[in-house]
Write an enzyme that holds these catalytic residues in place. Structure first.
Site, PDB file in Angstrom:
ATOM      1  N   ARG A   1       0.830  -1.202   0.000  1.00 33.40           N
ATOM      2  CA  ARG A   1       0.000   0.000   0.000  1.00 33.40           C
ATOM      3  C   ARG A   1       0.866   1.254   0.000  1.00 33.40           C
ATOM      4  NH1 ARG A   1      -4.845   0.187   4.225  1.00 33.40           N
ATOM      5  NH2 ARG A   1      -5.782  -1.134   2.598  1.00 33.40           N
TER       6      ARG A   1
ATOM      7  N   GLU B   1      -3.205  -7.972  -5.086  1.00 32.46           N
ATOM      8  CA  GLU B   1      -4.598  -8.365  -5.290  1.00 32.46           C
ATOM      9  C   GLU B   1      -4.707  -9.815  -5.749  1.00 32.46           C
ATOM     10  OE1 GLU B   1      -7.362  -7.010  -4.487  1.00 32.46           O
ATOM     11  OE2 GLU B   1      -6.523  -5.123  -3.778  1.00 32.46           O
TER      12      GLU B   1
ATOM     13  N   LEU C   1       1.078 -21.104  -0.772  1.00 30.81           N
ATOM     14  CA  LEU C   1       0.085 -20.032  -0.776  1.00 30.81           C
ATOM     15  C   LEU C   1      -1.281 -20.513  -1.271  1.00 30.81           C
ATOM     16  CD1 LEU C   1      -0.130 -17.066  -0.016  1.00 30.81           C
ATOM     17  CD2 LEU C   1       0.538 -16.455  -2.342  1.00 30.81           C
TER      18      LEU C   1
ATOM     19  N   TYR D   1     -13.592  -8.296 -10.163  1.00 29.72           N
ATOM     20  CA  TYR D   1     -13.157  -7.667  -8.915  1.00 29.72           C
ATOM     21  C   TYR D   1     -11.742  -7.116  -9.030  1.00 29.72           C
ATOM     22  CZ  TYR D   1     -10.760  -7.071  -4.588  1.00 29.72           C
ATOM     23  OH  TYR D   1      -9.953  -6.537  -3.613  1.00 29.72           O
TER      24      TYR D   1
ATOM     25  N   ASP E   1     -15.197  -6.899  -2.542  1.00 30.97           N
ATOM     26  CA  ASP E   1     -14.643  -8.185  -2.130  1.00 30.97           C
ATOM     27  C   ASP E   1     -15.476  -8.704  -0.959  1.00 30.97           C
ATOM     28  OD1 ASP E   1     -13.862  -6.660   0.045  1.00 30.97           O
ATOM     29  OD2 ASP E   1     -11.760  -7.268  -0.024  1.00 30.97           O
TER      30      ASP E   1
ATOM     31  N   CYS F   1     -19.063  -2.186  16.508  1.00 27.95           N
ATOM     32  CA  CYS F   1     -19.931  -1.152  15.933  1.00 27.95           C
ATOM     33  C   CYS F   1     -19.686   0.222  16.551  1.00 27.95           C
ATOM     34  CB  CYS F   1     -21.394  -1.555  16.100  1.00 27.95           C
ATOM     35  SG  CYS F   1     -21.870  -3.020  15.142  1.00 27.95           S
TER      36      CYS F   1
ATOM     37  N   CYS G   1     -17.262   2.272  14.532  1.00 27.30           N
ATOM     38  CA  CYS G   1     -17.471   2.329  13.083  1.00 27.30           C
ATOM     39  C   CYS G   1     -17.836   3.729  12.620  1.00 27.30           C
ATOM     40  CB  CYS G   1     -18.571   1.348  12.695  1.00 27.30           C
ATOM     41  SG  CYS G   1     -18.907   1.306  10.925  1.00 27.30           S
TER      42      CYS G   1
ATOM     43  N   CYS H   1     -26.096   2.778  10.039  1.00 30.02           N
ATOM     44  CA  CYS H   1     -26.043   1.366   9.638  1.00 30.02           C
ATOM     45  C   CYS H   1     -27.291   0.656  10.142  1.00 30.02           C
ATOM     46  CB  CYS H   1     -24.792   0.700  10.206  1.00 30.02           C
ATOM     47  SG  CYS H   1     -24.710  -1.082   9.893  1.00 30.02           S
TER      48      CYS H   1
END
Length: 356
Positions: free
Chosen positions: A32, A48, A91, A131, A149, A208, A211, A217
């Site tokens: 990243r 990915e 893997l 995706y 995903d 939660c 979040c 939500c």
């Protein structure tokens, strides 16, 4: 509750709180880009592909090893596919490794070593589905794409309480995700949704209270967010059985063969063995040994779970003279080559049992 067959309403949730949370809480991952850095499409693509059906923790060492060995797509494209399979060993889902090599070659040959930015062009490359194309386009090139995903499915299903059972719920979930995806910072949004699902909106006991979607939500308001996504009961999977034969020569060499390039564990290295049958260990298993020898049945069973079935292998081992020839389709590898062979996890388990 929301009718899962209806067109999605204008979401009450929006991306702004999520992106603000991501700016504070984003995970540090080796593939990243740091804030302010331009993402590397090669790193995004490689990660990915590796992350398909695999956890972040399992992928990290493989990603770092691949980047050290082949830091650019041109180098990966030029590598022998056998070397890539060896590096991939353990893997799982080994068709990904073959497609990885084919895709790298296609990027070099068709796109001059530069990954295309559009989903349409990315979809023409081997091993890249809807995706992965969306994820690369959004994360590497910051183009608006709907990236869904497993983590995103869970977040969206709870956010809008999508009541259709999976996989029928995938359509409504995608429509809701589309309505939520912003035009600005779509790559950060995609990664933020993944991080949220991985760290806060987890399958069990979601946090939660932490979040960024708290208050809007519907799953959280219901008091039972774990009820989404809705899943049909899983059908039982029949166990398959077989035998594996581990032959070791007096000079320490190990008898192996390469599995066919297509199919389960395609192109990987294995100890020879019987077919894997749902009816149980073949009664004539020893008759299927690669050659006559003093085969010893090892205690215990090797158990391994594939996506479509569990497997139980009985292990037989034998020591044979140094001059023993390999049967057709098999080969001997020296003791110092064993560690570098492309053994999938199940056959590393077999070797561990045989040499215990």
């Amino acid at each position: 509750m929301i009718d899962p067959t209806a067109a999605p309403p204008q979401p009450k949730a929006d991306a702004a709180p999520l992106l603000a949370w991501y700016d504070r809480r984003r995970r540090a991952l080796p593939w990243r880009a740091l804030p302010g850095e331009r993402p590397d499409p090669y790193s995004v693509w490689l990660s990915e592909v590796m992350l398909q059906q695999t956890t972040v923790q399992a992928v990290k060492p493989y990603f770092e090893a691949f980047m050290l060995r082949w830091p650019h797509v041109e180098q990966l494209a030029a590598a022998p596919v056998e070397e890539i399979m060896k590096m991939w060993a353990g893997l799982g889902y080994y068709s990904r490794a073959r497609n990885l090599h084919a895709c790298a070659k296609a990027v070099v040959e068709r796109f001059g070593g530069q990954f295309p930015a559009t989903e349409a062009d990315l979809l023409t490359l081997p091993g890249i589905g809807a995706y992965t194309a969306a994820a690369i386009s959004a994360i590497a090139f910051d183009r608006r794409a709907v990236v869904v995903d497993g983590n995103v499915e869970r977040v969206v299903a709870r956010l809008f309480t999508v009541d259709a059972l999976m996989p029928a719920a995938k359509g409504p979930i995608r429509r809701f995700a589309d309505g939520l995806t912003p035009n600005k910072r779509p790559g950060d949004f995609a990664q933020a949704m993944m991080d949220l699902g991985a760290t806060i909106c987890t399958p069990r006991k979601p946090a939660c209270g932490l979040c960024p979607f708290l208050g809007c939500c519907l799953g959280q308001k219901s008091g039972q967010p774990e009820a989404w996504p809705r899943k049909a009961p899983k059908a039982g999977k029949a166990t398959r059985y077989g035998a594996a034969f581990v032959a070791i020569r007096a000079d320490g060499a190990l008898l192996v063969r390469t599995r066919p390039p297509k199919g389960l564990l395609g192109g990987m290295t294995e100890a020879p063995g019987t077919a894997w049958l749902a009816s149980g260990l073949p009664a004539d298993a020893l008759d299927q040994a690669p050659f006559p020898a003093n085969w010893e049945r090892k205690p215990g069973i090797v158990r391994h779970v594939f996506t479509h079935f569990p497997l139980e292998l009985t292990v037989f081992s034998a020591m044979v003279p140094a001059g023993t020839l390999a049967p057709a389709g098999m080969r001997w590898i020296s003791a110092n080559e064993i560690g570098g062979e492309a053994f999938p996890t199940v056959f590393r388990k077999v070797l561990a049992v045989a040499t215990a």
